[in-house]
Structure formats: C-alpha cells, structure tokens
Design a protein around this motif. Structure first.
Motif, PDB file in Angstrom:
ATOM      1  N   ASN A  76       0.812  -1.223   0.000  1.00  0.00           N
ATOM      2  CA  ASN A  76       0.000   0.000   0.000  1.00  0.00           C
ATOM      3  C   ASN A  76       0.843   1.269   0.000  1.00  0.00           C
ATOM      4  OD1 ASN A  76      -2.573  -1.101  -0.268  1.00  0.00           O
ATOM      5  ND2 ASN A  76      -2.737  -1.463   1.934  1.00  0.00           N
ATOM      6  N   ASN A  77       2.056   1.184  -0.568  1.00  0.00           N
ATOM      7  CA  ASN A  77       2.922   2.344  -0.773  1.00  0.00           C
ATOM      8  C   ASN A  77       2.842   2.757  -2.241  1.00  0.00           C
ATOM      9  OD1 ASN A  77       3.889   2.259   1.884  1.00  0.00           O
ATOM     10  ND2 ASN A  77       5.528   0.856   1.325  1.00  0.00           N
ATOM     11  N   LEU A  78       2.943   4.059  -2.477  1.00  0.00           N
ATOM     12  CA  LEU A  78       2.957   4.567  -3.840  1.00  0.00           C
ATOM     13  C   LEU A  78       4.105   3.936  -4.618  1.00  0.00           C
ATOM     14  CD1 LEU A  78       1.972   6.613  -6.008  1.00  0.00           C
ATOM     15  CD2 LEU A  78       3.545   8.265  -4.976  1.00  0.00           C
ATOM     16  N   PHE A  99      14.062   8.116  -2.587  1.00  0.00           N
ATOM     17  CA  PHE A  99      12.798   8.019  -1.878  1.00  0.00           C
ATOM     18  C   PHE A  99      13.097   8.008  -0.388  1.00  0.00           C
ATOM     19  CE2 PHE A  99      12.254   6.388  -6.089  1.00  0.00           C
ATOM     20  CZ  PHE A  99      11.041   6.936  -6.486  1.00  0.00           C
ATOM     21  N   LYS A 100      12.794   9.131   0.272  1.00  0.00           N
ATOM     22  CA  LYS A 100      13.141   9.313   1.685  1.00  0.00           C
ATOM     23  C   LYS A 100      12.183   8.588   2.620  1.00  0.00           C
ATOM     24  CE  LYS A 100      15.194  13.724   0.603  1.00  0.00           C
ATOM     25  NZ  LYS A 100      15.133  15.151   0.675  1.00  0.00           N
ATOM     26  N   LEU A 129      12.145  19.964  -8.748  1.00  0.00           N
ATOM     27  CA  LEU A 129      10.895  19.444  -8.212  1.00  0.00           C
ATOM     28  C   LEU A 129      11.048  19.140  -6.733  1.00  0.00           C
ATOM     29  CD1 LEU A 129      11.094  17.606 -11.274  1.00  0.00           C
ATOM     30  CD2 LEU A 129       8.731  17.992 -10.653  1.00  0.00           C
ATOM     31  N   ASP A 130      10.039  19.499  -5.959  1.00  0.00           N
ATOM     32  CA  ASP A 130       9.937  19.123  -4.558  1.00  0.00           C
ATOM     33  C   ASP A 130       8.603  18.403  -4.402  1.00  0.00           C
ATOM     34  OD1 ASP A 130      12.318  20.361  -3.239  1.00  0.00           O
ATOM     35  OD2 ASP A 130      11.429  22.177  -4.086  1.00  0.00           O
ATOM     36  N   VAL A 131       8.648  17.246  -3.740  1.00  0.00           N
ATOM     37  CA  VAL A 131       7.449  16.426  -3.574  1.00  0.00           C
ATOM     38  C   VAL A 131       7.115  16.329  -2.090  1.00  0.00           C
ATOM     39  CG1 VAL A 131       6.404  14.157  -3.951  1.00  0.00           C
ATOM     40  CG2 VAL A 131       8.032  15.072  -5.630  1.00  0.00           C
ATOM     41  N   TRP A 132       5.865  16.613  -1.779  1.00  0.00           N
ATOM     42  CA  TRP A 132       5.359  16.561  -0.411  1.00  0.00           C
ATOM     43  C   TRP A 132       4.232  15.541  -0.347  1.00  0.00           C
ATOM     44  CZ3 TRP A 132       7.866  19.645   3.076  1.00  0.00           C
ATOM     45  CH2 TRP A 132       8.678  20.650   2.542  1.00  0.00           C
ATOM     46  N   ALA A 133       4.191  14.775   0.741  1.00  0.00           N
ATOM     47  CA  ALA A 133       3.107  13.824   0.981  1.00  0.00           C
ATOM     48  C   ALA A 133       2.360  14.283   2.217  1.00  0.00           C
ATOM     49  CB  ALA A 133       3.656  12.418   1.172  1.00  0.00           C
ATOM     50  N   GLU A 134       1.040  14.325   2.106  1.00  0.00           N
ATOM     51  CA  GLU A 134       0.217  14.794   3.221  1.00  0.00           C
ATOM     52  C   GLU A 134      -0.858  13.768   3.541  1.00  0.00           C
ATOM     53  OE1 GLU A 134      -2.506  18.686   4.428  1.00  0.00           O
ATOM     54  OE2 GLU A 134      -1.689  18.514   2.402  1.00  0.00           O
ATOM     55  N   ASN A 135      -0.936  13.426   4.822  1.00  0.00           N
ATOM     56  CA  ASN A 135      -2.026  12.591   5.306  1.00  0.00           C
ATOM     57  C   ASN A 135      -3.042  13.550   5.913  1.00  0.00           C
ATOM     58  OD1 ASN A 135      -3.544  11.164   7.508  1.00  0.00           O
ATOM     59  ND2 ASN A 135      -2.533   9.424   6.514  1.00  0.00           N
ATOM     60  N   ILE A 136      -4.106  13.788   5.198  1.00  0.00           N
ATOM     61  CA  ILE A 136      -5.062  14.816   5.612  1.00  0.00           C
ATOM     62  C   ILE A 136      -5.734  14.488   6.952  1.00  0.00           C
ATOM     63  CG2 ILE A 136      -7.228  15.986   4.982  1.00  0.00           C
ATOM     64  CD1 ILE A 136      -6.158  16.021   2.103  1.00  0.00           C
ATOM     65  N   SER A 185       8.974  14.245   0.641  1.00  0.00           N
ATOM     66  CA  SER A 185       9.258  12.879   0.227  1.00  0.00           C
ATOM     67  C   SER A 185      10.420  12.792  -0.747  1.00  0.00           C
ATOM     68  CB  SER A 185       8.004  12.288  -0.420  1.00  0.00           C
ATOM     69  OG  SER A 185       8.302  11.103  -1.095  1.00  0.00           O
ATOM     70  N   ASN A 186      10.457  13.711  -1.708  1.00  0.00           N
ATOM     71  CA  ASN A 186      11.450  13.627  -2.776  1.00  0.00           C
ATOM     72  C   ASN A 186      11.811  15.015  -3.273  1.00  0.00           C
ATOM     73  OD1 ASN A 186       9.382  11.313  -3.057  1.00  0.00           O
ATOM     74  ND2 ASN A 186      11.215  10.491  -3.998  1.00  0.00           N
ATOM     75  N   GLU A 187      12.951  15.065  -3.947  1.00  0.00           N
ATOM     76  CA  GLU A 187      13.330  16.240  -4.727  1.00  0.00           C
ATOM     77  C   GLU A 187      14.148  15.722  -5.899  1.00  0.00           C
ATOM     78  OE1 GLU A 187      17.152  17.893  -2.322  1.00  0.00           O
ATOM     79  OE2 GLU A 187      15.192  18.248  -1.411  1.00  0.00           O
ATOM     80  N   ALA A 188      14.134  16.454  -6.986  1.00  0.00           N
ATOM     81  CA  ALA A 188      14.866  16.022  -8.172  1.00  0.00           C
ATOM     82  C   ALA A 188      15.000  17.182  -9.144  1.00  0.00           C
ATOM     83  CB  ALA A 188      14.141  14.861  -8.862  1.00  0.00           C
ATOM     84  N   TYR A 189      15.857  16.985 -10.126  1.00  0.00           N
ATOM     85  CA  TYR A 189      16.006  17.920 -11.237  1.00  0.00           C
ATOM     86  C   TYR A 189      15.742  17.159 -12.525  1.00  0.00           C
ATOM     87  CZ  TYR A 189      18.248  21.140  -8.003  1.00  0.00           C
ATOM     88  OH  TYR A 189      18.506  21.979  -6.948  1.00  0.00           O
TER      89      TYR A 189
END
Length: 173
Positions: free
Chosen positions: A28-30, A65-66, A93-100, A108-112
C-alpha cells in the motif's frame, strides 16, 4: 537577436494527486514509477510555461525516496525552472506527501529534470533566458551550471577536463 527574459516565478507549477489503490504496490505504498510519471508531468508543465513551446524530457537526475508514501496520501509536486540554457531548461521538483486525516505533511522527494524545447518537426529551438530574482532562485540558478556539467560528464557528452565549473569546486588556481 536577443532572447526574451522570463521570471522564475512565471514557470512555477503546483500539481496535486491523490494516491489511490491502483497507484500502490502490495504494501500500500505509492509505486516509484507512478511518482516519477507525475513528476515528469509537473516538470513538463513548468518547462512549457517557460518556453511557450513543446518540450521533451532529456534527463532525470537522481531521485531518492526518503519516506514511503501511503495509500490515501495527497501528493503535492512543486516544479519550477531554475535555469535556461540554449535549447534546454532545468526544472527543480519538490514532492510533499500529506495525510489529511492526521494533519501530517512530509517532504518525500526532490529532483532535477532537464527538458529540451522542440518545434513541430522535433528540431531543437532556443528558449527564453531565465531571470532569477530571489536569493533562493539565484542559488538554484548558479548551481544549475554545475549540475548540467555533471550530467554531461556522466552521460559521456562532455569531457571531465572541460567541466570548468565542476573543477573549480575541487581545484584552486
């Protein structure tokens, strides 16, 4: 003829996605590939905003993947052009994961990603220059040349001896 200049803020893109069952693995992980797909879309939108042209993905830097991103999390991908070269642009790119329900948010991640602008026939075309304005934008802009040289050296498109920006990090005259 001089190229047009565009502000970094003109290319800023925010994209949100909800992690659904079809996006996850058996834990159940992305799935990483799904996240890379979403990141590529967000980065392409940002690059197209800057270039006002069709762009194609040229490279993706290391993506680590942090933390696992869980089923039901909302993903926010922030993308912005950090520098324009002759026919290509670098996008951060900066990626954020939110559990509402729990109210937790984590990076979660960053990349170019690098994109090349092309015309309708697929030939590369010049892109507008980027005007970095804030301190963060200037720092990303200045680092982009080193990241570009590293990409080119690692891909065999540039000899390490010609990577003057990278050499300057290690050798003093």
């Amino acid at each position: 003829m001089s190229k047009k200049m565009k502000s970094a803020k003109d290319s800023f893109t925010i994209m949100n996605e909800l992690v659904l069952p079809n996006d996850t693995n058996t834990l159940n992980n992305l799935m990483g590939g799904r996240l890379l797909h979403w990141m590529d879309i967000a980065a392409a939108i940002s690059a197209q905003k800057h270039c006002n042209r069709i762009v194609v993905t040229a490279s993706v830097d290391n993506v680590s993947f942090k933390q696992p991103i869980k089923l039901g999390d909302v993903i926010t991908i922030e993308a912005k052009v950090t520098r324009a070269f002759n026919t290509s642009v670098e996008v951060r790119l900066d990626v954020w994961a939110e559990n509402i329900p729990s109210g937790t948010r984590m990076k979660s991640n960053e990349a170019y990603y690098t994109f090349v602008a092309v015309d309708q026939s697929g030939r590369t075309i010049p892109v507008p220059e980027l005007q970095a304005e804030t301190a963060d934008e200037i720092e990303l802009y200045e680092g982009a040349l080193r990241r570009r040289q590293l990409r080119l050296v690692l891909s065999g498109k540039m000899d390490a001896h010609d990577a003057t920006e990278l050499k300057a990090l290690f050798f003093k005259d």
